[in-house]
Enzyme design. Structure first.
Site, PDB file in Angstrom:
ATOM      1  N   LYS A 242       0.848  -1.194   0.000  1.00 53.72           N
ATOM      2  CA  LYS A 242       0.000   0.000   0.000  1.00 53.72           C
ATOM      3  C   LYS A 242       0.883   1.242   0.000  1.00 53.72           C
ATOM      4  O   LYS A 242       1.466   1.618   1.016  1.00 53.72           O
ATOM      5  CB  LYS A 242      -0.904   0.061   1.234  1.00 53.72           C
ATOM      6  CG  LYS A 242      -1.952   1.163   1.079  1.00 53.72           C
ATOM      7  CD  LYS A 242      -2.381   1.814   2.356  1.00 53.72           C
ATOM      8  CE  LYS A 242      -1.564   2.993   2.779  1.00 53.72           C
ATOM      9  NZ  LYS A 242      -1.606   4.169   1.892  1.00 53.72           N
TER      10      LYS A 242
ATOM     11  N   GLU B 232      10.348   2.142  10.110  1.00 55.24           N
ATOM     12  CA  GLU B 232      11.331   3.207   9.890  1.00 55.24           C
ATOM     13  C   GLU B 232      10.570   4.518   9.978  1.00 55.24           C
ATOM     14  O   GLU B 232       9.621   4.733   9.224  1.00 55.24           O
ATOM     15  CB  GLU B 232      11.991   3.077   8.508  1.00 55.24           C
ATOM     16  CG  GLU B 232      12.980   1.942   8.391  1.00 55.24           C
ATOM     17  CD  GLU B 232      14.134   2.018   9.368  1.00 55.24           C
ATOM     18  OE1 GLU B 232      14.405   3.102   9.904  1.00 55.24           O
ATOM     19  OE2 GLU B 232      14.743   0.961   9.609  1.00 55.24           O
TER      20      GLU B 232
ATOM     21  N   CYS C 131      13.935  11.463   5.759  1.00 57.06           N
ATOM     22  CA  CYS C 131      14.023  11.165   7.195  1.00 57.06           C
ATOM     23  C   CYS C 131      15.474  11.275   7.666  1.00 57.06           C
ATOM     24  O   CYS C 131      15.737  11.409   8.855  1.00 57.06           O
ATOM     25  CB  CYS C 131      13.423   9.818   7.528  1.00 57.06           C
ATOM     26  SG  CYS C 131      13.968   8.514   6.445  1.00 57.06           S
TER      27      CYS C 131
ATOM     28  N   GLU D 110      10.393  16.780  14.402  1.00 59.91           N
ATOM     29  CA  GLU D 110      10.697  16.651  12.974  1.00 59.91           C
ATOM     30  C   GLU D 110       9.767  17.557  12.168  1.00 59.91           C
ATOM     31  O   GLU D 110       8.556  17.518  12.329  1.00 59.91           O
ATOM     32  CB  GLU D 110      10.523  15.204  12.519  1.00 59.91           C
ATOM     33  CG  GLU D 110      10.953  15.008  11.077  1.00 59.91           C
ATOM     34  CD  GLU D 110      10.875  13.562  10.615  1.00 59.91           C
ATOM     35  OE1 GLU D 110       9.821  12.937  10.836  1.00 59.91           O
ATOM     36  OE2 GLU D 110      11.858  13.074  10.041  1.00 59.91           O
TER      37      GLU D 110
HETATM   38  P1  ADP Z   1       3.738  10.787   6.114  1.00 60.14           P
HETATM   39  O1  ADP Z   1       4.024  11.970   6.953  1.00 60.14           O
HETATM   40  O2  ADP Z   1       4.905  10.241   5.374  1.00 60.14           O
HETATM   41  O3  ADP Z   1       2.505  10.914   5.281  1.00 60.14           O
HETATM   42  P2  ADP Z   1       2.303   8.733   7.535  1.00 60.14           P
HETATM   43  O4  ADP Z   1       2.806   7.914   8.661  1.00 60.14           O
HETATM   44  O5  ADP Z   1       1.058   9.507   7.725  1.00 60.14           O
HETATM   45  O6  ADP Z   1       3.519   9.658   7.192  1.00 60.14           O
HETATM   46  O7  ADP Z   1       2.120   7.862   6.225  1.00 60.14           O
HETATM   47  C1  ADP Z   1       2.968   6.808   5.854  1.00 60.14           C
HETATM   48  C2  ADP Z   1       2.136   5.667   5.306  1.00 60.14           C
HETATM   49  O8  ADP Z   1       1.298   5.168   6.365  1.00 60.14           O
HETATM   50  C3  ADP Z   1       1.171   6.066   4.185  1.00 60.14           C
HETATM   51  O9  ADP Z   1       1.106   5.017   3.232  1.00 60.14           O
HETATM   52  C4  ADP Z   1      -0.141   6.221   4.904  1.00 60.14           C
HETATM   53  O10 ADP Z   1      -1.264   6.041   4.069  1.00 60.14           O
HETATM   54  C5  ADP Z   1      -0.044   5.111   5.938  1.00 60.14           C
HETATM   55  N1  ADP Z   1      -0.931   5.281   7.098  1.00 60.14           N
HETATM   56  C6  ADP Z   1      -1.436   6.435   7.611  1.00 60.14           C
HETATM   57  N2  ADP Z   1      -2.205   6.186   8.680  1.00 60.14           N
HETATM   58  C7  ADP Z   1      -2.206   4.848   8.874  1.00 60.14           C
HETATM   59  C8  ADP Z   1      -2.811   3.968   9.828  1.00 60.14           C
HETATM   60  N3  ADP Z   1      -3.570   4.411  10.799  1.00 60.14           N
HETATM   61  N4  ADP Z   1      -2.575   2.643   9.717  1.00 60.14           N
HETATM   62  C9  ADP Z   1      -1.772   2.168   8.741  1.00 60.14           C
HETATM   63  N5  ADP Z   1      -1.188   2.943   7.815  1.00 60.14           N
HETATM   64  C10 ADP Z   1      -1.386   4.266   7.873  1.00 60.14           C
END
Ligand code: ADP
Length: 478
Positions: free
Chosen positions: A170, A247, A281, A379
């Site tokens: 995903k 990560e 990062c 960050e």
């Molecule tokens: P960023 O600041 O890089 O967007 P996120 O942690 O929000 O950081 O997103 C990183 C990935 O995690 C994306 O693919 C996002 O869709 C997914 N993501 C966001 N929320 C959730 C959740 N509650 N459970 C699983 N995956 C998530």
């Protein structure tokens, strides 16, 4: 319209989301499927059905598929780099570099397919032998961020496939096109149906659904600390518990000592703090500088910053592209206000107008920063760095380590003593001497400590710790 890829075929979804170019918000790249829980179920079923066959497949076949994908990625790196820069906003040079990296990663893990081995040991009991071998973990759910939209999926998918796992990926909704291309290339390279599935969509639906899904054996995640924490908790709460690898963020220090080569120090800081719009990062966001060189360093860095060209990611002479989206831009701007309120001095960080509507901002440098300020602790994930003045090396090291993160740490020095001490005592997963904190090789471990990472390292041969499970077999002859 870009569809999900489930069980070997393109699969329509009921919903979609537009992928917009951050350099030009009038440019809509395409509509990308938004998967549901039902789509995820289908993908997990396809992966489970494919898993026994793939786990037993010949390592030669796995090698050949990854090698074919590497060849195509390399041949198409300019086109893929353009796709990447258009959707993510890093410069074309950086985009092509990242597409090239994806090819190198595939090539490396093609080789790893043939290097997998085990151990044989004598038992403590007479007449008994012990074999220790590695088996695939099973079906891996991968949740990836937008900032390296082809390299991160590549460095998760390649080792997973090399060691016989099936995958449901995903990607981030902000930049799914690069991952879509990668999955297409790998599937055409000859993967059996169901081995690699793509389910695009929301983190709260598809990502969270993967964490809870009983058909997934492990989650490999790259993203923010808050999301990562939730995923780890979810993996432990799931039935059965899942192996998890995270990560996450960084607040990476780059130390500049009085004895540094000024040009090296400035180039490392400029690159580490601002290239890729600071959206790495491993970016250097805390520049920790000793008194004797402080003013010269700030003057030279400021001078270099003025020369940077900020603009359309795809334009030939651009040094720094746009911020990825309005939300990230607003967050960057909020931190600029926070820093000023905290008493730091700000240079740059202006909103810029260009020929196209895009999220352009000039790099921002704070001086007079202290390590307790929020801009030094949290960050930001944008082209924003702060200079912290310190007395000497000992104070620099203490400040560098005084953070909840521990991904990458850098130092500019010509002193062997200080370089050696820093390599030993920096509390980070990766240490750079006279090199930017960002920019790593693909054949060695990548990862950090403290709040930056959790679980086994990624990349290189070390990646097998996550993607395999160990079996100990005892045999008594006769
Ligand atoms: P960023 O600041 O890089 O967007 P996120 O942690 O929000 O950081 O997103 C990183 C990935 O995690 C994306 O693919 C996002 O869709 C997914 N993501 C966001 N929320 C959730 C959740 N509650 N459970 C699983 N995956 C998530």
């Amino acid at each position: 319209m870009y569809q999900n890829f489930i069980g070997g075929r393109m699969t329509a979804a009921s919903d979609a989301v537009a992928n917009v170019n951050p350099s030009n918000t009038d440019d809509v790249i395409g509509e990308f499927a938004r998967g549901t829980a039902a789509d995820l179920d289908m993908a997990v079923s396809a992966a489970r059905a494919a898993a026994p066959g793939w786990a037993r497949s010949a390592v030669q076949d796995r090698h050949d598929i990854l090698a074919r994908a590497a060849t195509e990625l390399l041949a198409r790196r300019e086109e893929l780099g353009r796709i990447l820069s258009r959707e993510e906003g890093k410069t074309l040079g950086e985009g092509i570099g990242e597409a090239t990296r994806a090819a190198q990663v595939m090539d490396f893990f093609a080789g790893e397919c043939l290097r997998t081995g085990g151990e044989m040991m004598p038992s403590t009991r007479p007449g008994v032998g012990v074999e220790i071998s590695r088996e695939p973990l099973g079906v891996i759910g991968m949740i990836t961020p937008w900032n390296f939209p082809i390299a991160i999926p590549a460095w998760k998918i390649a080792p997973a496939l090399a060691w016989g796992n099936c995958v449901v990926l995903k990607p981030a909704e902000l930049a799914p096109h690069s991952a879509w291309m990668l999955v297409d290339i790998l599937n055409r390279a000859g993967l059996p149906e169901g081995v690699l599935n793509l389910v695009m969509g929301k983190g709260s639906v598809v990502g969270q659904g993967m964490v809870e899904h009983s058909g997934i054996d492990g989650i490999s995640f790259t993203g923010s600390v808050a999301t990562g924490r939730g995923i780890a908790a979810g993996c432990v709460a799931a039935q059965p518990m899942k192996k998890v690898q995270l990560e996450m963020g960084g607040k990476n220090p780059f130390v500049v000592l009085d004895d540094a080569d000024l040009e090296v120090a400035v180039n490392c800081a400029l690159n580490g703090a601002f290239f890729s719009t600071g959206q790495r990062c491993t970016a250097s966001s805390r520049l920790i500088v000793t008194e004797g060189i402080h003013d010269r360093f700030v003057a030279a860095l400021t001078e270099q910053m003025r020369g940077l060209k900020i603009g359309d990611a795809l334009a030939q002479n651009t040094d720094i592209g746009p911020v990825v989206d309005p939300g990230q831009l607003a967050q960057n701007r909020d931190y600029l206000e926070i820093g000023v309120r905290e008493g730091a001095r700000l240079m740059g960080g202006d909103l810029l107008k260009r020929n196209t509507p895009g999220h352009f901002m000039s790099p921002a440098l704070f001086t007079d920063v202290t390590n307790d300020m929020r801009i030094a602790r949290e960050e930001i994930f944008g082209p924003v760095a702060g200079v912290i003045r310190v007395r000497d090396y000992d104070e620099a090291l203490a400040v560098a380590n005084d953070t909840e993160f521990g991904l990458s740490a850098g130092i500019a020095t010509t002193s062997l003593r200080h370089a050696s001490d820093f390599k030993r005592n920096a509390e980070a997963g990766m240490v750079m001497v006279n090199l930017p904190t960002a920019g790593v090789d693909y054949h060695v471990p990548f990862g950090g400590r403290k709040a930056s990472s959790y679980g086994a390292r990624e990349q290189g041969a070390y990646a097998r710790e996550f993607y395999t499970t160990v079996k100990t077999a005892y045999t008594k002859a006769g």
